[in-house]
Design a protein around this motif. Structure first.
Motif, PDB file in Angstrom:
ATOM      1  N   VAL A 185       9.288  -0.045   8.563  1.00 39.02           N
ATOM      2  CA  VAL A 185       7.934  -0.382   9.024  1.00 39.02           C
ATOM      3  C   VAL A 185       6.973  -0.254   7.849  1.00 39.02           C
ATOM      4  O   VAL A 185       7.162   0.579   6.955  1.00 39.02           O
ATOM      5  CB  VAL A 185       7.481   0.526  10.187  1.00 39.02           C
ATOM      6  N   ARG A 187       3.266   0.728   6.844  1.00 37.65           N
ATOM      7  CA  ARG A 187       2.078   1.443   7.303  1.00 37.65           C
ATOM      8  C   ARG A 187       1.251   1.873   6.098  1.00 37.65           C
ATOM      9  O   ARG A 187       1.788   2.456   5.148  1.00 37.65           O
ATOM     10  CB  ARG A 187       2.457   2.679   8.132  1.00 37.65           C
ATOM     11  N   GLU A 188      -0.036   1.529   6.123  1.00 37.44           N
ATOM     12  CA  GLU A 188      -0.963   1.911   5.060  1.00 37.44           C
ATOM     13  C   GLU A 188      -0.444   1.523   3.676  1.00 37.44           C
ATOM     14  O   GLU A 188      -0.527   2.268   2.719  1.00 37.44           O
ATOM     15  CB  GLU A 188      -1.244   3.416   5.126  1.00 37.44           C
ATOM     16  N   TRP A 191       6.183   1.076   2.742  1.00 33.93           N
ATOM     17  CA  TRP A 191       7.329   0.906   3.630  1.00 33.93           C
ATOM     18  C   TRP A 191       7.948   2.261   3.941  1.00 33.93           C
ATOM     19  O   TRP A 191       8.125   3.102   3.065  1.00 33.93           O
ATOM     20  CB  TRP A 191       8.380  -0.002   2.992  1.00 33.93           C
ATOM     21  N   LEU A 220       9.766   8.773  12.562  1.00 27.79           N
ATOM     22  CA  LEU A 220       8.764   7.897  13.180  1.00 27.79           C
ATOM     23  C   LEU A 220       8.833   8.022  14.686  1.00 27.79           C
ATOM     24  O   LEU A 220       9.926   8.172  15.262  1.00 27.79           O
ATOM     25  CB  LEU A 220       9.019   6.441  12.787  1.00 27.79           C
ATOM     26  N   GLU A 224       4.091   4.771  16.141  1.00 26.48           N
ATOM     27  CA  GLU A 224       4.021   4.404  14.729  1.00 26.48           C
ATOM     28  C   GLU A 224       4.750   3.096  14.448  1.00 26.48           C
ATOM     29  O   GLU A 224       4.372   2.354  13.539  1.00 26.48           O
ATOM     30  CB  GLU A 224       4.603   5.532  13.876  1.00 26.48           C
ATOM     31  N   THR A 227       2.489   0.169  16.123  1.00 26.21           N
ATOM     32  CA  THR A 227       1.197  -0.078  15.466  1.00 26.21           C
ATOM     33  C   THR A 227       1.351  -0.357  13.967  1.00 26.21           C
ATOM     34  O   THR A 227       0.353  -0.386  13.238  1.00 26.21           O
ATOM     35  CB  THR A 227       0.254   1.124  15.658  1.00 26.21           C
ATOM     36  N   ALA A 228       2.579  -0.587  13.507  1.00 22.05           N
ATOM     37  CA  ALA A 228       2.811  -0.873  12.088  1.00 22.05           C
ATOM     38  C   ALA A 228       2.228  -2.235  11.715  1.00 22.05           C
ATOM     39  O   ALA A 228       2.019  -3.109  12.569  1.00 22.05           O
ATOM     40  CB  ALA A 228       4.304  -0.838  11.791  1.00 22.05           C
ATOM     41  N   ASP A 229       1.987  -2.425  10.422  1.00 21.92           N
ATOM     42  CA  ASP A 229       1.478  -3.710   9.935  1.00 21.92           C
ATOM     43  C   ASP A 229       2.575  -4.766   9.858  1.00 21.92           C
ATOM     44  O   ASP A 229       2.293  -5.970   9.909  1.00 21.92           O
ATOM     45  CB  ASP A 229       0.849  -3.519   8.548  1.00 21.92           C
TER      46      ASP A 229
END
Length: 273
Positions: A185, A187-188, A191, A220, A224, A227-229
């Motif tokens: 995933v 996030r921010e 990876w 995770l 999480e 809502t991952a990118d």
């Protein structure tokens, strides 16, 4: 015949009825993508097999003999190669015969169909993975948890019949993997992938992705992931599979995933378009 069976150095026509791989799942396996009759990631697969064999105290056959038989069986084709190594035959009961020669099988299978470039739909599985650190990471032959998880959406009346993969959590609730793939995933800007120190498989493609992206291991939870990118799955047979849909969440194809698939095609020609 698309399979060859050996006990030690001797070829046989069938597996023994008291083989411990059949009786107890006492063995290991590797599933590899072959390109033009060779396996580009052979060394990585053999290293993982050797690590698992050391953990289970199974003596492996000679690597050179296994590879020679595998290449001969592949006959120059693009295909899936499966290698199974069991502890061999050892009578009835759980106590292993540590001196029994291993049974090993190489088999050849068609490539899976291509996945859509836009990504795949996945779902959450109800079946959980047991926490067992002594087996975590290795690809042992007992996969009943994955079988049960995958059976959850064979029913066309299921809630999400469109899904082609399912995400699995441990018995403690953290997200671990898909039924037949590892999970990443974004996030921010970084990876992340779940660790495989308590359950799950340390995938060969997972290791490549971690090296290529600098991904970090982190436990995770469901939120999480949802809502991952960006989210993708990967394994050594199908490569990188972008996730386009999970429950009510949809993701467009992320440019970082596109770029990573291109890099994978350079590292393993079997994944080239």
């Amino acid at each position: 015949m698309n399979a060859r069976i050996f006990v030690g150095d001797t070829r046989f026509d069938a597996i023994a009825a008291n083989d411990r791989g059949v009786a107890y799942g006492d063995g290991l396996f590797e599933t590899m993508r072959a390109h033009r009759g060779d396996v580009p990631w052979w060394d990585a697969h053999w290293a993982r097999l050797r690590s698992g064999a050391e953990r289970l105290q199974i003596e492996l056959p000679q690597a050179s003999m296994v590879r020679r038989e595998a290449v001969d069986l592949l006959a120059g084709d693009d295909a899936i190669l499966k290698l199974i190594v069991t502890r061999g035959s050892g009578g009835r009961g759980y106590a292993p015969d540590m001196d029994a020669p291993a049974t090993w099988i190489v088999s050849k299978h068609p490539l899976p169909p291509d996945s859509p470039d836009s990504g795949i739909a996945v779902r959450w599985c109800e079946t959980r993975l047991s926490v067992q650190p002594r087996l975590a990471g290795i690809k042992h032959c007992n996969r009943l948890e994955q079988v049960l998880a995958r059976a959850e959406w064979n029913d066309p009346t299921a809630i999400e019949p469109y899904a082609v993969e399912g995400l699995m959590r441990s018995a403690e609730g953290d997200v671990v993997c898909a039924t037949a793939a590892n999970l990443f995933v974004l996030r921010e800007g970084r990876w992340l992938t779940p660790p495989v120190d308590r359950c799950g498989v340390a995938g060969i493609c997972r290791a490549w992705v971690m090296g290529a992206t600098g991904a970090a291991e982190r436990r995770l939870d469901v939120t999480e992931v949802e809502t991952a990118d960006a989210v993708f799955l990967c394994n050594a047979v199908r490569g990188i599979l972008p996730v386009a849909k999970l429950g009510g969440r949809a993701w467009p194809l992320h440019p970082q995933v596109v770029a990573l698939r291109d890099r994978l095609a350079e590292a393993h020609p079997g994944f080239a378009a």
